[in-house]
Design a protein around this motif. Structure first.
Motif, short mmCIF file in Angstrom:
data_model
loop_
_atom_site.label_atom_id
_atom_site.label_comp_id
_atom_site.label_asym_id
_atom_site.label_seq_id
_atom_site.Cartn_x
_atom_site.Cartn_y
_atom_site.Cartn_z
N TRP A 16 -6.82 9.73 -11.70
CA TRP A 16 -7.94 9.30 -10.88
C TRP A 16 -8.66 8.10 -11.48
CZ3 TRP A 16 -7.08 11.55 -6.57
CH2 TRP A 16 -6.64 12.87 -6.50
N ASN A 17 -9.23 7.27 -10.62
CA ASN A 17 -10.04 6.12 -11.03
C ASN A 17 -11.45 6.31 -10.46
OD1 ASN A 17 -7.75 4.63 -12.08
ND2 ASN A 17 -7.16 4.34 -9.95
N SER A 23 0.83 -1.20 0.00
CA SER A 23 0.00 0.00 0.00
C SER A 23 0.87 1.25 0.00
CB SER A 23 -0.91 0.00 1.23
OG SER A 23 -1.64 1.18 1.28
N THR A 24 0.53 2.18 -0.85
CA THR A 24 1.22 3.45 -0.91
C THR A 24 0.25 4.55 -0.54
OG1 THR A 24 2.59 2.63 -2.72
CG2 THR A 24 2.52 5.00 -2.42
N THR A 25 0.68 5.43 0.34
CA THR A 25 -0.17 6.56 0.70
C THR A 25 0.19 7.73 -0.19
OG1 THR A 25 -0.35 5.80 2.97
CG2 THR A 25 -0.86 8.11 2.55
N ASN A 26 -0.81 8.30 -0.81
CA ASN A 26 -0.63 9.46 -1.66
C ASN A 26 -0.99 10.71 -0.87
OD1 ASN A 26 -0.25 7.96 -4.29
ND2 ASN A 26 -2.22 7.18 -3.65
N SER A 72 -10.89 7.20 0.02
CA SER A 72 -9.93 6.41 0.79
C SER A 72 -9.05 7.31 1.66
CB SER A 72 -9.05 5.58 -0.15
OG SER A 72 -8.23 6.44 -0.93
N ASP A 114 -5.18 6.38 0.42
CA ASP A 114 -4.55 5.11 0.06
C ASP A 114 -4.47 4.86 -1.44
OD1 ASP A 114 -3.98 4.37 2.63
OD2 ASP A 114 -5.72 3.08 2.86
N ASN A 115 -5.28 5.56 -2.23
CA ASN A 115 -5.30 5.27 -3.67
C ASN A 115 -5.81 6.49 -4.42
OD1 ASN A 115 -8.22 5.16 -3.57
ND2 ASN A 115 -8.00 3.13 -2.67
N HIS A 116 -6.03 6.32 -5.71
CA HIS A 116 -6.52 7.39 -6.57
C HIS A 116 -8.00 7.22 -6.90
CE1 HIS A 116 -2.15 7.69 -7.42
NE2 HIS A 116 -2.43 8.97 -7.55
N ASP A 117 -8.74 6.51 -6.03
CA ASP A 117 -10.14 6.22 -6.30
C ASP A 117 -11.04 7.40 -5.96
OD1 ASP A 117 -9.27 3.75 -7.05
OD2 ASP A 117 -10.16 2.67 -5.36
N THR A 168 -14.51 4.81 -9.35
CA THR A 168 -14.74 3.42 -8.99
C THR A 168 -16.10 3.11 -8.38
OG1 THR A 168 -13.72 3.76 -6.83
CG2 THR A 168 -12.28 3.00 -8.63
#
Length: 141
Positions: free
Chosen positions: A104-105, A2-5, A48, A23-26, A107
Motif C-alpha cells: 500500500w501507498n 493502467s493495471t486494475t488490481n 481509487s 486502479d492502484n495501491h493508494d 498518499t
C-alpha cells in the motif's frame, strides 16, 4: 499503462464479502468528524475504487450519513464495508477489510482541518481541507 488490481475481503462474521477493483495501491485517510465518530478515528481507505461486488447484500445495512453520502456495514457484526457518494460515482473501502499484505501507498489525507491535535502521520501526503474536498467533487469554490 493502467493495471486494475482486485482485492477480496469479508466482514468479521463472514455474512458479507466484497470483491473490490481499484486502479492502484493508494490509501487515503479521512479525518472528518463523521469518520471519526463512525470508526473512532480516521478512516483509512482505498480511494481509487472502480467497482465493488458485494456477496451477501441482504446482510448490508446502508446509513445515509449526509445529503451526499452513505455508509454501509454488516447488519450482523457491524463491520464497516464502505463509504460511497449517493450518486454512485465514488466508493471508499476500508483498507483493513481487504489487506492481505499488499504494498500500500499512503498518499492523501482529507478533511485535514478536522484532524484532532493528538495524532499526526509521519508520511508525506497530499493534504486537503474539507472545503478543498467539496470543491474537487463539485467543481464549485
Amino acid at each position: 499503462m493502467s493495471t486494475t488490481n482486485e482485492y477480496r475481503g469479508r466482514c468479521l462474521c463472514g455474512a458479507v464479502s466484497l470483491t473490490v477493483k481499484a486502479d492502484n495501491h493508494d490509501v487515503g485517510a479521512c479525518h472528518c468528524n463523521m469518520c471519526q465518530t463512525w470508526g473512532g478515528g480516521p478512516l483509512l481507505a482505498l480511494e481509487s475504487v472502480k467497482e465493488v461486488k458485494i456477496d451477501g447484500e441482504g446482510e448490508v445495512t446502508v446509513f445515509q450519513s449526509s445529503d451526499w453520502a452513505e455508509r454501509g456495514f454488516c447488519r450482523q457484526c457491524g463491520t464497516h464495508l464502505f463509504y460511497r457518494l449517493r450518486d454512485g460515482n465514488h466508493y471508499a473501502v476500508p483498507v483493513g477489510l481487504v489487506d492481505r499484505g499488499e504494498p500500500w501507498n499512503f498518499t492523501a489525507q482529507i478533511f485535514i482541518d478536522e484532524k484532532p491535535a493528538f495524532y499526526d502521520f509521519a508520511n508525506q501526503t497530499k493534504n486537503m481541507t474539507g472545503q478543498e474536498v467539496f470543491e474537487a467533487f463539485t467543481g464549485k469554490a
